[in-house]
Write an enzyme that holds these catalytic residues in place. Sequence first.
Site, PDB file in Angstrom:
ATOM      1  N   ASN A 155       7.789  -5.114  -7.792  1.00 31.18           N
ATOM      2  CA  ASN A 155       8.756  -4.403  -6.943  1.00 31.18           C
ATOM      3  C   ASN A 155      10.050  -4.043  -7.668  1.00 31.18           C
ATOM      4  O   ASN A 155      10.606  -2.965  -7.470  1.00 31.18           O
ATOM      5  CB  ASN A 155       9.041  -5.208  -5.665  1.00 31.18           C
ATOM      6  CG  ASN A 155       9.504  -6.610  -5.955  1.00 31.18           C
ATOM      7  OD1 ASN A 155       9.169  -7.196  -6.974  1.00 31.18           O
ATOM      8  ND2 ASN A 155      10.286  -7.166  -5.052  1.00 31.18           N
ATOM      9  N   GLN A 233       3.244 -15.808  -1.882  1.00 31.92           N
ATOM     10  CA  GLN A 233       3.017 -17.225  -1.607  1.00 31.92           C
ATOM     11  C   GLN A 233       1.602 -17.680  -1.997  1.00 31.92           C
ATOM     12  O   GLN A 233       1.452 -18.746  -2.601  1.00 31.92           O
ATOM     13  CB  GLN A 233       3.319 -17.486  -0.131  1.00 31.92           C
ATOM     14  CG  GLN A 233       3.643 -18.905   0.164  1.00 31.92           C
ATOM     15  CD  GLN A 233       2.665 -19.461   1.189  1.00 31.92           C
ATOM     16  OE1 GLN A 233       1.946 -18.695   1.826  1.00 31.92           O
ATOM     17  NE2 GLN A 233       2.632 -20.758   1.323  1.00 31.92           N
ATOM     18  N   GLU A 253       9.838 -18.179  -6.754  1.00 31.31           N
ATOM     19  CA  GLU A 253      10.652 -17.316  -5.877  1.00 31.31           C
ATOM     20  C   GLU A 253       9.687 -16.441  -5.098  1.00 31.31           C
ATOM     21  O   GLU A 253       9.069 -15.534  -5.656  1.00 31.31           O
ATOM     22  CB  GLU A 253      11.606 -16.451  -6.711  1.00 31.31           C
ATOM     23  CG  GLU A 253      12.657 -17.231  -7.474  1.00 31.31           C
ATOM     24  CD  GLU A 253      13.609 -18.003  -6.582  1.00 31.31           C
ATOM     25  OE1 GLU A 253      13.772 -17.629  -5.399  1.00 31.31           O
ATOM     26  OE2 GLU A 253      14.158 -19.008  -7.047  1.00 31.31           O
ATOM     27  N   CYS A 287      12.019  -8.735  -1.693  1.00 36.51           N
ATOM     28  CA  CYS A 287      11.804  -9.956  -0.895  1.00 36.51           C
ATOM     29  C   CYS A 287      12.971 -10.233   0.041  1.00 36.51           C
ATOM     30  O   CYS A 287      12.838 -11.005   0.981  1.00 36.51           O
ATOM     31  CB  CYS A 287      11.548 -11.145  -1.812  1.00 36.51           C
ATOM     32  SG  CYS A 287      12.932 -11.498  -2.886  1.00 36.51           S
ATOM     33  N   GLU A 468      17.644 -20.006  -8.767  1.00 32.20           N
ATOM     34  CA  GLU A 468      18.013 -19.352 -10.019  1.00 32.20           C
ATOM     35  C   GLU A 468      19.486 -18.963  -9.940  1.00 32.20           C
ATOM     36  O   GLU A 468      19.997 -18.747  -8.841  1.00 32.20           O
ATOM     37  CB  GLU A 468      17.137 -18.099 -10.238  1.00 32.20           C
ATOM     38  CG  GLU A 468      15.666 -18.439 -10.420  1.00 32.20           C
ATOM     39  CD  GLU A 468      14.754 -17.210 -10.487  1.00 32.20           C
ATOM     40  OE1 GLU A 468      15.047 -16.214  -9.812  1.00 32.20           O
ATOM     41  OE2 GLU A 468      13.753 -17.272 -11.219  1.00 32.20           O
TER      42      GLU A 468
HETATM   43  N1  LIG Z   1       9.067 -11.087  -4.752  1.00 31.62           N
HETATM   44  C1  LIG Z   1       8.271 -11.102  -3.756  1.00 31.62           C
HETATM   45  O1  LIG Z   1       8.559 -11.691  -2.777  1.00 31.62           O
HETATM   46  C2  LIG Z   1       7.001 -10.396  -3.862  1.00 31.62           C
HETATM   47  C3  LIG Z   1       6.114 -10.517  -2.849  1.00 31.62           C
HETATM   48  N2  LIG Z   1       4.947  -9.896  -2.931  1.00 31.62           N
HETATM   49  C4  LIG Z   1       4.043 -10.065  -1.794  1.00 31.62           C
HETATM   50  O2  LIG Z   1       2.759 -10.298  -2.284  1.00 31.62           O
HETATM   51  C5  LIG Z   1       1.859  -9.358  -1.771  1.00 31.62           C
HETATM   52  C6  LIG Z   1       0.784  -9.116  -2.786  1.00 31.62           C
HETATM   53  O3  LIG Z   1       1.318  -8.511  -3.942  1.00 31.62           O
HETATM   54  P1  LIG Z   1       0.750  -8.900  -5.365  1.00 31.62           P
HETATM   55  O4  LIG Z   1       1.115  -7.925  -6.384  1.00 31.62           O
HETATM   56  O5  LIG Z   1      -0.702  -9.192  -5.199  1.00 31.62           O
HETATM   57  O6  LIG Z   1       1.597 -10.227  -5.662  1.00 31.62           O
HETATM   58  P2  LIG Z   1       1.258 -11.389  -6.619  1.00 31.62           P
HETATM   59  O7  LIG Z   1       2.007 -12.585  -6.225  1.00 31.62           O
HETATM   60  O8  LIG Z   1      -0.212 -11.532  -6.725  1.00 31.62           O
HETATM   61  O9  LIG Z   1       1.773 -10.849  -8.037  1.00 31.62           O
HETATM   62  C7  LIG Z   1       2.951 -11.258  -8.678  1.00 31.62           C
HETATM   63  C8  LIG Z   1       2.664 -11.567 -10.141  1.00 31.62           C
HETATM   64  O10 LIG Z   1       1.767 -12.674 -10.210  1.00 31.62           O
HETATM   65  C9  LIG Z   1       0.647 -12.354 -11.028  1.00 31.62           C
HETATM   66  N3  LIG Z   1      -0.506 -13.113 -10.562  1.00 31.62           N
HETATM   67  C10 LIG Z   1      -1.374 -12.792  -9.565  1.00 31.62           C
HETATM   68  N4  LIG Z   1      -2.314 -13.737  -9.446  1.00 31.62           N
HETATM   69  C11 LIG Z   1      -2.053 -14.683 -10.376  1.00 31.62           C
HETATM   70  C12 LIG Z   1      -2.674 -15.909 -10.746  1.00 31.62           C
HETATM   71  N5  LIG Z   1      -3.765 -16.347 -10.134  1.00 31.62           N
HETATM   72  N6  LIG Z   1      -2.133 -16.629 -11.744  1.00 31.62           N
HETATM   73  C13 LIG Z   1      -1.024 -16.202 -12.378  1.00 31.62           C
HETATM   74  N7  LIG Z   1      -0.401 -15.045 -12.079  1.00 31.62           N
HETATM   75  C14 LIG Z   1      -0.886 -14.297 -11.079  1.00 31.62           C
HETATM   76  C15 LIG Z   1       0.515 -10.854 -10.869  1.00 31.62           C
HETATM   77  O11 LIG Z   1      -0.257 -10.305 -11.900  1.00 31.62           O
HETATM   78  C16 LIG Z   1       1.974 -10.439 -10.903  1.00 31.62           C
HETATM   79  O12 LIG Z   1       2.434 -10.419 -12.240  1.00 31.62           O
HETATM   80  C17 LIG Z   1       2.725  -8.178  -1.419  1.00 31.62           C
HETATM   81  O13 LIG Z   1       2.156  -7.391  -0.439  1.00 31.62           O
HETATM   82  C18 LIG Z   1       3.958  -8.844  -0.940  1.00 31.62           C
HETATM   83  O14 LIG Z   1       3.820  -9.226   0.399  1.00 31.62           O
HETATM   84  C19 LIG Z   1       4.602  -9.138  -4.008  1.00 31.62           C
HETATM   85  C20 LIG Z   1       5.451  -8.966  -5.057  1.00 31.62           C
HETATM   86  C21 LIG Z   1       6.761  -9.570  -5.030  1.00 31.62           C
HETATM   87  N1  LIG Z   2      13.311 -11.763  -6.203  1.00 26.37           N
HETATM   88  C1  LIG Z   2      13.491 -10.555  -5.632  1.00 26.37           C
HETATM   89  C2  LIG Z   2      14.718  -9.971  -5.602  1.00 26.37           C
HETATM   90  C3  LIG Z   2      15.866 -10.508  -6.275  1.00 26.37           C
HETATM   91  C4  LIG Z   2      17.018  -9.868  -6.247  1.00 26.37           C
HETATM   92  C5  LIG Z   2      18.178 -10.351  -6.976  1.00 26.37           C
HETATM   93  O1  LIG Z   2      18.089 -11.309  -7.744  1.00 26.37           O
HETATM   94  O2  LIG Z   2      19.225  -9.747  -6.828  1.00 26.37           O
HETATM   95  C6  LIG Z   2      12.285  -9.905  -5.091  1.00 26.37           C
HETATM   96  O3  LIG Z   2      12.387  -8.877  -4.436  1.00 26.37           O
HETATM   97  O4  LIG Z   2      11.217 -10.429  -5.370  1.00 26.37           O
END
Ligand SMILES: NC(=O)C1=CN([C@@H]2O[C@H](COP(=O)(O)OP(=O)(O)OC[C@H]3O[C@@H](n4cnc5c(N)ncnc54)[C@H](O)[C@@H]3O)[C@@H](O)[C@H]2O)C=CC1
Ligand SMILES: N/C(=C\C=C\C(=O)O)C(=O)O
Length: 487
Positions: A155, A233, A253, A287, A468
């Site tokens: 994101n 999560q 996070e 997030c 962080e």
């Molecule tokens: N910062 C946040 O809060 C974020 C939340 N999301 C949420 O997660 C949902 C799914 O998005 P994804 O891209 O699938 O998120 P994700 O949590 O799977 O991906 C985040 C990172 O983790 C890596 N990853 C995935 N599976 C892994 C594993 N088993 N071991 C180690 N690394 C792993 C991914 O390649 C990516 O670099 C989104 O729809 C959203 O709801 C997604 C991205 C950021």
């Molecule tokens: N961690 C995320 C946002 C952080 C923003 C900031 O440090 O200012 C996220 O969207 O996953």
Amino acid sequence: MAGTKALLTLENFINGEFVPCNSYLDSYDPSTGDVYCRVPNSGKEEIEAAVEAARAAFPGWSARSPQERSQVLHRLADLLEQSLEELAQAESRDQGKTITLARTMDIPRSVQNFRFFASSILHHTSECTQMDHVGCLHYTVRAPVGIAGLISPWNLPLYLLTWKVAPAIAAGNTVIAKPSELTSVTAWMMCKLLERAGVPPGVVNIVFGTGPRVGEALVSHPEVPLISFTGSQPTAERITQLSAPHCKKLSLELGGKNPAIIFEDANLEECIPTTVKSSFANQGEICLCTSRIFVQKSIYSEFLEKFVEATRMWKVGIPSDPSASMGALISKAHLEKVRSYITKARTEGARILCGEGVDTLSLPPRNQAGYFMLPTVITDIKDDSCCMKEEIFGPVTCVVPFDSEEEVIQRANSVKYGLAATVWSSNVGRIHRVAKKLQSGLVWTNCWLIRELNLPFGGMKSSGVGREGAKDSYEFFTEIKTITIKH
Ligand SMILES: NC(=O)C1=CN([C@@H]2O[C@H](COP(=O)(O)OP(=O)(O)OC[C@H]3O[C@@H](n4cnc5c(N)ncnc54)[C@H](O)[C@@H]3O)[C@@H](O)[C@H]2O)C=CC1
Ligand SMILES: N/C(=C\C=C\C(=O)O)C(=O)O
């Protein structure tokens, strides 16, 4: 696999060199749905090479003084800043976000991350206590942990990657970073600047590919004692399981289901545009974005009318359009997931006031297959609906009324997440009271996303583990030791 002729092809960056991979993944331009880039599909072998490089670089890098490391970080910040426009264009194309957001937020913040930790690393102190009655002096020392595994999401690609790389290397660690396979381009571009900044080979290694393949290889590697992760999560749960046999240090996070609480004495002139932004910035893919808006009953109708009007002004456009407020969502699968929540809300009897299925989105012919949708406002929805409980991570927000302060606190806290809340009121006593009672790692009152990088950032409950920030990141990326001197 698409034809590879004109495609941008990324390479891993290991031991200061770009290294090709024997397998590649397609990466899509979210604004057209076309494949435009090939990303290495790395695995265990690449992680082994990166660990070897990071291990070899650790003694030299960790022995440098904080001042020397700080200078390298400053040089890298300057180089990123000189490439700001190029990086912003790349980030916008790769992620689907607007060029304006990439220019004004993502890349400037990436630069700031390096400058901030270049400075903060110079100011940490250690503790000392004395026990004169037994002739002892005690003090603490901190040392870098070793090889840091850094896993970042799609994101805010460079923004969140640098938020991990900067404190990790400032503290003297060497790193292996794995950006999201969906948005790898700006990380690869940053690698081109590392040598000029004076980052020695092996200090920063970037290995591209999917979570289950290369992500898990990194997390499971016995020589990587700490993992900093930002993402979902379920992935955090998997990382926790894989790390458990090694007792790794973890910083997680995760997501949010962030409430905005709007009291009747709120300044709506400020609250409405800020809440539109907090709901829909970066396509709602932050997030920290608001997704549940609680409005006190006496101003509910007025708020709703003005909020919907303001949402309709939040222009969806192609990412390169500088006048657009919102671009494309990250992927087809994600767009479908976000849309499915709106379908569920409709089935449950909720009302969609604007956006998806209500208004018409007009796009140039070239972008018709892009992953666009309109910002969508849902109302008449129950607190136990999945739209009010689960992280949607898209441009969808729910608006519901409330009566009293006690009631709204209880409802705001009734989800599994606890990341970021906003409270709008002109009563300072109420603001303090409510902020204190919210189960949320961050509370913004009468504003949103004003960041103070010195202070702890992170969530409670299912929104994460750890914090962080200047002191918190330093503590995470170092091990502490207590030494007792008998004199
Ligand atoms: N910062 C946040 O809060 C974020 C939340 N999301 C949420 O997660 C949902 C799914 O998005 P994804 O891209 O699938 O998120 P994700 O949590 O799977 O991906 C985040 C990172 O983790 C890596 N990853 C995935 N599976 C892994 C594993 N088993 N071991 C180690 N690394 C792993 C991914 O390649 C990516 O670099 C989104 O729809 C959203 O709801 C997604 C991205 C950021
Ligand atoms: N961690 C995320 C946002 C952080 C923003 C900031 O440090 O200012 C996220 O969207 O996953």
